[in-house]
Design a protein around this motif. Structure first.
Motif, PDB file in Angstrom:
ATOM      1  N   ASP A 164       0.834  -1.199   0.000  1.00 21.76           N
ATOM      2  CA  ASP A 164       0.000   0.000   0.000  1.00 21.76           C
ATOM      3  C   ASP A 164       0.874   1.255   0.000  1.00 21.76           C
ATOM      4  O   ASP A 164       2.057   1.211   0.332  1.00 21.76           O
ATOM      5  CB  ASP A 164      -0.904  -0.005   1.238  1.00 21.76           C
ATOM      6  CG  ASP A 164      -2.200   0.751   1.005  1.00 21.76           C
ATOM      7  OD1 ASP A 164      -2.332   1.386  -0.052  1.00 21.76           O
ATOM      8  OD2 ASP A 164      -3.075   0.715   1.882  1.00 21.76           O
ATOM      9  N   LYS A 245      -5.844   6.206   4.474  1.00 19.94           N
ATOM     10  CA  LYS A 245      -5.840   5.639   3.134  1.00 19.94           C
ATOM     11  C   LYS A 245      -5.618   6.749   2.128  1.00 19.94           C
ATOM     12  O   LYS A 245      -6.230   7.824   2.232  1.00 19.94           O
ATOM     13  CB  LYS A 245      -7.174   4.951   2.841  1.00 19.94           C
ATOM     14  CG  LYS A 245      -7.177   4.126   1.555  1.00 19.94           C
ATOM     15  CD  LYS A 245      -6.345   2.873   1.724  1.00 19.94           C
ATOM     16  CE  LYS A 245      -6.415   1.975   0.509  1.00 19.94           C
ATOM     17  NZ  LYS A 245      -5.609   0.752   0.674  1.00 19.94           N
ATOM     18  N   CYS A 246      -4.731   6.522   1.182  1.00 22.15           N
ATOM     19  CA  CYS A 246      -4.495   7.488   0.108  1.00 22.15           C
ATOM     20  C   CYS A 246      -5.272   7.036  -1.123  1.00 22.15           C
ATOM     21  O   CYS A 246      -5.043   5.945  -1.660  1.00 22.15           O
ATOM     22  CB  CYS A 246      -3.006   7.578  -0.220  1.00 22.15           C
ATOM     23  SG  CYS A 246      -2.634   8.679  -1.605  1.00 22.15           S
ATOM     24  N   ILE A 247      -6.218   7.861  -1.561  1.00 22.62           N
ATOM     25  CA  ILE A 247      -7.004   7.524  -2.752  1.00 22.62           C
ATOM     26  C   ILE A 247      -6.297   8.103  -3.969  1.00 22.62           C
ATOM     27  O   ILE A 247      -6.391   9.293  -4.263  1.00 22.62           O
ATOM     28  CB  ILE A 247      -8.435   8.072  -2.645  1.00 22.62           C
ATOM     29  CG1 ILE A 247      -9.145   7.445  -1.439  1.00 22.62           C
ATOM     30  CG2 ILE A 247      -9.213   7.779  -3.918  1.00 22.62           C
ATOM     31  CD1 ILE A 247     -10.582   7.857  -1.296  1.00 22.62           C
ATOM     32  N   GLN A 251      -8.031   1.105  -7.489  1.00 27.28           N
ATOM     33  CA  GLN A 251      -7.846   0.036  -6.516  1.00 27.28           C
ATOM     34  C   GLN A 251      -7.941   0.575  -5.087  1.00 27.28           C
ATOM     35  O   GLN A 251      -8.620  -0.010  -4.237  1.00 27.28           O
ATOM     36  CB  GLN A 251      -6.481  -0.653  -6.730  1.00 27.28           C
ATOM     37  CG  GLN A 251      -6.403  -1.519  -7.970  1.00 27.28           C
ATOM     38  CD  GLN A 251      -6.229  -0.718  -9.248  1.00 27.28           C
ATOM     39  OE1 GLN A 251      -5.747   0.420  -9.212  1.00 27.28           O
ATOM     40  NE2 GLN A 251      -6.626  -1.294 -10.372  1.00 27.28           N
ATOM     41  N   SER A 252      -7.272   1.704  -4.811  1.00 29.75           N
ATOM     42  CA  SER A 252      -7.320   2.263  -3.456  1.00 29.75           C
ATOM     43  C   SER A 252      -8.716   2.788  -3.131  1.00 29.75           C
ATOM     44  O   SER A 252      -9.174   2.701  -1.980  1.00 29.75           O
ATOM     45  CB  SER A 252      -6.276   3.367  -3.288  1.00 29.75           C
ATOM     46  OG  SER A 252      -6.454   4.405  -4.230  1.00 29.75           O
ATOM     47  N   TYR A 253      -9.422   3.312  -4.121  1.00 29.58           N
ATOM     48  CA  TYR A 253     -10.799   3.763  -3.914  1.00 29.58           C
ATOM     49  C   TYR A 253     -11.701   2.580  -3.566  1.00 29.58           C
ATOM     50  O   TYR A 253     -12.549   2.661  -2.665  1.00 29.58           O
ATOM     51  CB  TYR A 253     -11.304   4.458  -5.180  1.00 29.58           C
ATOM     52  CG  TYR A 253     -12.757   4.871  -5.131  1.00 29.58           C
ATOM     53  CD1 TYR A 253     -13.173   5.959  -4.361  1.00 29.58           C
ATOM     54  CD2 TYR A 253     -13.727   4.172  -5.832  1.00 29.58           C
ATOM     55  CE1 TYR A 253     -14.512   6.337  -4.312  1.00 29.58           C
ATOM     56  CE2 TYR A 253     -15.059   4.537  -5.794  1.00 29.58           C
ATOM     57  CZ  TYR A 253     -15.444   5.617  -5.030  1.00 29.58           C
ATOM     58  OH  TYR A 253     -16.770   5.978  -4.978  1.00 29.58           O
ATOM     59  N   GLU A 255     -10.671  -0.237  -2.268  1.00 32.32           N
ATOM     60  CA  GLU A 255     -10.231  -0.776  -0.982  1.00 32.32           C
ATOM     61  C   GLU A 255     -10.811  -0.005   0.194  1.00 32.32           C
ATOM     62  O   GLU A 255     -11.256  -0.600   1.179  1.00 32.32           O
ATOM     63  CB  GLU A 255      -8.700  -0.772  -0.912  1.00 32.32           C
ATOM     64  CG  GLU A 255      -8.041  -1.836  -1.780  1.00 32.32           C
ATOM     65  CD  GLU A 255      -6.548  -1.622  -1.943  1.00 32.32           C
ATOM     66  OE1 GLU A 255      -6.017  -0.675  -1.292  1.00 32.32           O
ATOM     67  OE2 GLU A 255      -5.914  -2.360  -2.708  1.00 32.32           O
TER      68      GLU A 255
END
Length: 376
Positions: A164, A245-247, A251-253, A255
């Motif tokens: 991440d 969390k870094c958007i 994928q990160s969005y 997650e």
């Protein structure tokens, strides 16, 4: 912290992250999240909850949806005679004869530097919108004042940096929490101090810093200047120990949307004493028919649920008709899911119509993304 610190929300990021088709017409800051919020609601609420009442948002492009969402700032108690909410565009770069190619955050700050210069607060806090957390900035400010730092950077120590926060800055600290070097997270090690790209410094120092950088013409971004000057200025670090969390990707969005279905994460981000504010939209309650089956999901107001919804986030005014199954998905507002539809690992933007009997199945790591205003 009241009347002591002004806030700047910096929407210009080095590397220009995009969340796939979702960001075709909007910046990351105005991307819908968690059923009823926008990404920018978190940093803006963090500032307001920390007593910051003078906030400037430095936009870059496609910010119409952002201004529509924020309005006068009244939903964040930022519609004020003194201070309040200000949204700035980069158009003033022409006034300062700035080459359009020099579009880093330093030149965006310079284009509207009068906002910073006319402030009467002693300190300034600069933060991005895409770092999602619920944090009390007033504690970080107190740390900054006691530490005698020129600049304090807020960070989080994480144990999965090999998976991440790739591409984010990492901080190497000494025993006094002073930063001795700054690098990029390439995923080589699991544990790292990840920069939240949030800076606290004196307002007058920031003004001098901006003019100095521009006069030298050596940097486009504030972070590059800090990296170069580490040996000449005192740069300290304040640790955030909560969720982060870094958007910066689809994928990160996806997650963080899954993380929000965890009760502990949802409680910390959305249901703590530090409320996350958003634009109020009064809707009728959601209707669940006798054929509805909902498990571990966020369902916003104004929906009609006749089918099955599991591990999903459903925004306002969505219709899920009888026999349809939605799993591990994000369905934004005003979408219509006709009968007997199967959706697994998909992200629907606003105003999607999917006809009866259709089936879409994405991967957990790479969901299918459908841009808004499409009928299928």
């Amino acid at each position: 912290m009241r009347n002591e610190c002004m806030g700047i929300v910096n929407l210009t990021k080095k590397g220009e992250p995009r969340i796939s088709k979702i960001n075709a017409t909007r910046p990351i800051s105005s991307t819908p999240i968690a059923g009823r919020y926008r990404v920018i609601d978190f940093v803006l609420s963090n500032m307001v909850n920390s007593g910051i009442k003078n906030v400037g948002i430095y936009a870059k492009e496609k910010y119409r949806s952002l201004t529509d969402h924020l309005g006068s700032g009244k939903d964040w108690d930022l519609s004020r005679k003194k201070g309040g909410l200000f949204i700035f565009s980069p158009e003033n770069t022409k006034y300062y004869n700035i080459n359009a190619s020099r579009n880093g955050d330093i030149y965006n700050l310079l284009a509207n530097i009068d906002f910073i210069e006319r402030g009467d607060e002693e300190y300034v806090l600069i933060a991005p919108s895409y770092m999602i957390c619920n944090i009390d900035y007033s504690e970080a400010l107190e740390y900054h004042k006691k530490s005698n730092n020129d600049i304090t950077m807020i960070y989080k120590n994480i144990n999965n940096a090999d998976e991440d926060f790739k591409g984010n800055l990492t901080l190497d600290l000494d025993g006094n929490n002073r930063i001795i070097s700054i690098g990029n997270n390439v995923g080589a090690f699991p544990r790292a101090n990840i920069s939240m790209e949030t800076y606290i410094m004196k307002r007058e120092d920031l003004i001098k810093c901006i003019y100095r950088i521009v006069s030298k013409g050596s940097h486009l971004f504030l972070e590059d200047f800090i990296i170069e000057e580490l040996n000449n200025i005192k740069v300290g670090a304040y640790e955030h120990k909560g969720y982060l969390k870094c958007i910066d990707s689809i994928q990160s969005y996806f997650e963080i949307s899954n993380d929000l279905l965890n009760r502990d994460v949802a409680k910390e981000l959305l249901y703590s004493d530090r409320k996350i504010f958003t634009k109020e939209k009064n809707e009728s309650p959601t209707i669940y028919t006798d054929t509805a089956n909902v498990k571990n999901s966020f369902i916003a107001t104004g929906c009609v649920i006749e089918g099955s919804v599991e591990n999903s986030i459903i925004f306002r005014k969505v219709k899920v008709k009888k026999g349809s199954v939605i799993k591990n998905s994000i369905i934004m507002q005003n979408c219509t899911i006709e009968p007997s539809v199967e959706l697994h690992n998909v992200v629907f933007d606003k105003n999607i119509f999917i006809s009866e009997g259709k089936e879409l199945k994405g991967d957990e790591s790479y969901p299918i993304v459908i841009e808004k205003n499409i009928s299928m």
